[in-house]
Design a protein around this motif. Structure first.
Motif, PDB file in Angstrom:
ATOM      1  N   CYS A 163       0.858  -1.176   0.000  1.00  0.00           N
ATOM      2  CA  CYS A 163       0.000   0.000   0.000  1.00  0.00           C
ATOM      3  C   CYS A 163       0.898   1.232   0.000  1.00  0.00           C
ATOM      4  N   THR A 164       0.337   2.362  -0.376  1.00  0.00           N
ATOM      5  CA  THR A 164       1.145   3.581  -0.499  1.00  0.00           C
ATOM      6  C   THR A 164       1.253   4.348   0.806  1.00  0.00           C
ATOM      7  N   ARG A 165       0.400   4.017   1.761  1.00  0.00           N
ATOM      8  CA  ARG A 165       0.402   4.696   3.057  1.00  0.00           C
ATOM      9  C   ARG A 165       0.018   3.670   4.116  1.00  0.00           C
ATOM     10  N   PRO A 166       0.413   3.851   5.370  1.00  0.00           N
ATOM     11  CA  PRO A 166      -0.053   2.912   6.407  1.00  0.00           C
ATOM     12  C   PRO A 166      -1.556   3.053   6.613  1.00  0.00           C
ATOM     13  N   LEU A 167      -2.267   1.970   6.506  1.00  0.00           N
ATOM     14  CA  LEU A 167      -3.720   1.959   6.660  1.00  0.00           C
ATOM     15  C   LEU A 167      -4.054   1.456   8.057  1.00  0.00           C
ATOM     16  N   PRO A 168      -4.498   2.336   8.956  1.00  0.00           N
ATOM     17  CA  PRO A 168      -4.598   1.974  10.381  1.00  0.00           C
ATOM     18  C   PRO A 168      -5.582   0.862  10.695  1.00  0.00           C
ATOM     19  N   SER A 169      -6.542   0.609   9.820  1.00  0.00           N
ATOM     20  CA  SER A 169      -7.483  -0.474  10.099  1.00  0.00           C
ATOM     21  C   SER A 169      -6.829  -1.842   9.947  1.00  0.00           C
ATOM     22  N   LEU A 170      -5.610  -1.893   9.393  1.00  0.00           N
ATOM     23  CA  LEU A 170      -4.933  -3.170   9.149  1.00  0.00           C
ATOM     24  C   LEU A 170      -3.987  -3.558  10.275  1.00  0.00           C
ATOM     25  N   VAL A 171      -4.198  -3.022  11.456  1.00  0.00           N
ATOM     26  CA  VAL A 171      -3.511  -3.531  12.648  1.00  0.00           C
ATOM     27  C   VAL A 171      -3.865  -5.006  12.783  1.00  0.00           C
ATOM     28  N   GLY A 172      -2.899  -5.826  13.148  1.00  0.00           N
ATOM     29  CA  GLY A 172      -3.229  -7.235  13.285  1.00  0.00           C
ATOM     30  C   GLY A 172      -2.037  -8.098  13.598  1.00  0.00           C
ATOM     31  N   GLY A 173      -2.251  -9.378  13.450  1.00  0.00           N
ATOM     32  CA  GLY A 173      -1.265 -10.386  13.821  1.00  0.00           C
ATOM     33  C   GLY A 173      -1.993 -11.525  14.495  1.00  0.00           C
ATOM     34  N   ALA A 174      -1.318 -12.198  15.360  1.00  0.00           N
ATOM     35  CA  ALA A 174      -1.914 -13.288  16.151  1.00  0.00           C
ATOM     36  C   ALA A 174      -0.987 -13.577  17.315  1.00  0.00           C
ATOM     37  N   LYS A 175      -1.563 -14.014  18.409  1.00  0.00           N
ATOM     38  CA  LYS A 175      -0.745 -14.325  19.574  1.00  0.00           C
ATOM     39  C   LYS A 175       0.284 -15.410  19.257  1.00  0.00           C
ATOM     40  N   ALA A 176      -0.026 -16.266  18.257  1.00  0.00           N
ATOM     41  CA  ALA A 176       0.908 -17.324  17.879  1.00  0.00           C
ATOM     42  C   ALA A 176       2.226 -16.756  17.383  1.00  0.00           C
ATOM     43  N   LEU A 177       2.200 -15.567  16.795  1.00  0.00           N
ATOM     44  CA  LEU A 177       3.446 -14.956  16.320  1.00  0.00           C
ATOM     45  C   LEU A 177       4.398 -14.689  17.479  1.00  0.00           C
ATOM     46  N   ARG A 178       3.845 -14.362  18.613  1.00  0.00           N
ATOM     47  CA  ARG A 178       4.659 -14.042  19.787  1.00  0.00           C
ATOM     48  C   ARG A 178       5.007 -15.280  20.591  1.00  0.00           C
ATOM     49  N   LEU A 179       4.084 -16.225  20.640  1.00  0.00           N
ATOM     50  CA  LEU A 179       4.239 -17.351  21.557  1.00  0.00           C
ATOM     51  C   LEU A 179       4.959 -18.541  20.935  1.00  0.00           C
ATOM     52  N   LYS A 180       4.917 -18.657  19.614  1.00  0.00           N
ATOM     53  CA  LYS A 180       5.511 -19.822  18.963  1.00  0.00           C
ATOM     54  C   LYS A 180       6.800 -19.438  18.246  1.00  0.00           C
ATOM     55  N   ARG A 181       7.787 -20.281  18.389  1.00  0.00           N
ATOM     56  CA  ARG A 181       9.049 -20.052  17.685  1.00  0.00           C
ATOM     57  C   ARG A 181       8.832 -20.124  16.170  1.00  0.00           C
ATOM     58  N   GLN A 182       7.993 -21.046  15.751  1.00  0.00           N
ATOM     59  CA  GLN A 182       7.662 -21.185  14.326  1.00  0.00           C
ATOM     60  C   GLN A 182       6.154 -21.359  14.195  1.00  0.00           C
ATOM     61  N   PRO A 183       5.411 -20.316  13.773  1.00  0.00           N
ATOM     62  CA  PRO A 183       3.963 -20.464  13.612  1.00  0.00           C
ATOM     63  C   PRO A 183       3.634 -21.590  12.638  1.00  0.00           C
ATOM     64  N   SER A 184       2.537 -22.258  12.892  1.00  0.00           N
ATOM     65  CA  SER A 184       2.107 -23.344  12.018  1.00  0.00           C
ATOM     66  C   SER A 184       1.458 -22.771  10.762  1.00  0.00           C
ATOM     67  N   ASP A 185       1.264 -23.645   9.786  1.00  0.00           N
ATOM     68  CA  ASP A 185       0.592 -23.205   8.570  1.00  0.00           C
ATOM     69  C   ASP A 185      -0.837 -22.732   8.873  1.00  0.00           C
ATOM     70  N   ALA A 186      -1.484 -23.384   9.831  1.00  0.00           N
ATOM     71  CA  ALA A 186      -2.830 -22.949  10.224  1.00  0.00           C
ATOM     72  C   ALA A 186      -2.793 -21.551  10.824  1.00  0.00           C
ATOM     73  N   ASP A 187      -1.734 -21.229  11.585  1.00  0.00           N
ATOM     74  CA  ASP A 187      -1.589 -19.882  12.143  1.00  0.00           C
ATOM     75  C   ASP A 187      -1.449 -18.849  11.020  1.00  0.00           C
ATOM     76  N   TRP A 188      -0.612 -19.158  10.033  1.00  0.00           N
ATOM     77  CA  TRP A 188      -0.434 -18.243   8.908  1.00  0.00           C
ATOM     78  C   TRP A 188      -1.763 -18.013   8.187  1.00  0.00           C
ATOM     79  N   LEU A 189      -2.510 -19.071   7.979  1.00  0.00           N
ATOM     80  CA  LEU A 189      -3.775 -18.952   7.277  1.00  0.00           C
ATOM     81  C   LEU A 189      -4.760 -18.106   8.073  1.00  0.00           C
ATOM     82  N   THR A 190      -4.785 -18.286   9.384  1.00  0.00           N
ATOM     83  CA  THR A 190      -5.664 -17.486  10.232  1.00  0.00           C
ATOM     84  C   THR A 190      -5.303 -16.006  10.150  1.00  0.00           C
ATOM     85  N   ILE A 191      -4.024 -15.691  10.187  1.00  0.00           N
ATOM     86  CA  ILE A 191      -3.575 -14.304  10.112  1.00  0.00           C
ATOM     87  C   ILE A 191      -3.966 -13.690   8.775  1.00  0.00           C
TER      88      ILE A 191
END
Length: 336
Positions: A163-191
């Motif tokens: 995108c050309t500018r930061p779009l604030p509504s696109l804040v996001g992620g998942a707790k798995a990003l912080r808690l898991k050393r390697q997120p699973s494919d299901a985690d990626w799909l959820t994100i």
């Protein structure tokens, strides 16, 4: 078509389902970015989207809060029936700096503020831009336990050219990003699906806000003497929660005059009263009343929009004056 990179130690496994999710999510972000760049209500949408995005960031931090409560805080009005939130818990301390960064012209500011350990490894170049953006947030969230990484996703998407500018509504992620050393494919799909949903929701809300803007134009034209209605209409687009007291302060009216003006706006369908007590009235912009569950959505076919007003010099002058009011309200709110 070139073969997708192998998983290795970076990114997900590129199954057909995940590749499709990457493509559709990237397209949704691009659609939102393109519409924002040409919208007459981009500034108002940006503030509303910042409140929505910040609510999402707080939820990822485990804070039990609804989006309407962040809007309530942002507009400085408590809503009857909503739980009281203590102001000494520091939930909103990061908002002002984040909002300033969103509006900054410095494209390198966010990237320069990242921990030095957050880097794109050599193999990252072979992966889609969306995966690289999310992985930066993954690395950041592993090093920083605050809300900052989740608030950083709009900047990471911008830095990767999505995108050309930061779009604030696109804040996001998942707790798995912080808690898991390697997120699973299901985690990626959820994100990816969550981010896709946020982009679609942002575009839908932009549609509704632009319609409210056009409804305000029509309401002004219908009035024999518009008076302060254009100012209130512009204010409701930028600040969707209003009370007679807040309107009185911002527009320089008496409280009684502001109350009558809000009633005119409600009759015109621009705002909806969401409180029962007459002593402390709160009104919500009509485009958000359904979103937040204060009025029911109509069943069946969506209500068709009235045809555009015929072009004339007189109407052009009215609309130009309304746009001036929008710009003035934007400046007024920037000072508060």
């Amino acid at each position: 078509m070139e073969a997708m990179p192998s998983r290795g130690r970076y990114g997900p496994e590129y199954t057909p389902e995940l590749v499709s999710a990457i493509a559709s999510c990237s397209a949704a972000i691009a659609r939102l970015d393109a519409r924002i760049s040409a919208s007459s209500v981009a500034s108002a949408w940006g503030l509303r989207a910042a409140w929505s995005g910040y609510a999402r960031g707080l939820q990822l931090q485990g804070v039990e809060i609804d989006e309407i409560d962040v809007f309530s805080w942002g507009c400085g009005l408590r809503i009857e029936g909503r739980p009281f939130r203590a102001t000494n818990l520091g939930e909103f301390t990061e908002f002002d700096d984040w909002r300033t960064a969103l509006l900054s012209e410095d494209a390198l500011g966010w990237r320069d503020g990242l921990p030095t350990a957050v880097i794109d490894p050599a193999q990252a170049a072979a992966h889609p831009a969306l995966i690289r953006a999310i992985d930066r947030i993954r690395q950041y969230s592993r090093l920083d336990g605050t809300i900052a990484p989740w608030l950083g996703l709009p900047f990471a998407l911008r830095d990767q050219g999505l995108c050309t500018r930061p779009l604030p509504s696109l804040v996001g992620g998942a707790k798995a990003l912080r808690l898991k050393r390697q997120p699973s494919d299901a985690d990626w799909l959820t994100i990816l699906r969550s981010l896709h949903g946020a982009a679609d929701s942002g575009l839908e809300r932009l549609d509704h806000l632009e319609r409210l803007y056009r409804d305000a134009q029509r309401a002004i034209v219908r009035e024999y003497r518009a008076g302060a209605l254009p100012s209130l209409a512009a204010l409701s687009i930028h600040r969707p929660l209003l009370s007679p007291q807040s309107v009185s302060q911002l527009l320089g009216l008496s409280v009684a005059g502001a109350s009558k003006l809000l009633e005119r706006a409600a009759s015109a369908g621009l705002v909806v009263e969401i409180t029962q007590r007459r002593t402390w009235r709160v009104f919500l912009a009509a485009d958000l009343a359904i979103t937040f569950g204060y009025i029911r959505a109509q069943r069946g076919r969506p209500r068709s929009e009235p045809p555009p007003l015929p072009a004339s010099r007189d109407l052009s002058d009215v609309f130009d004056a309304f746009d001036d009011q929008m710009a003035e309200i934007d400046r007024i709110l920037a000072r508060h």
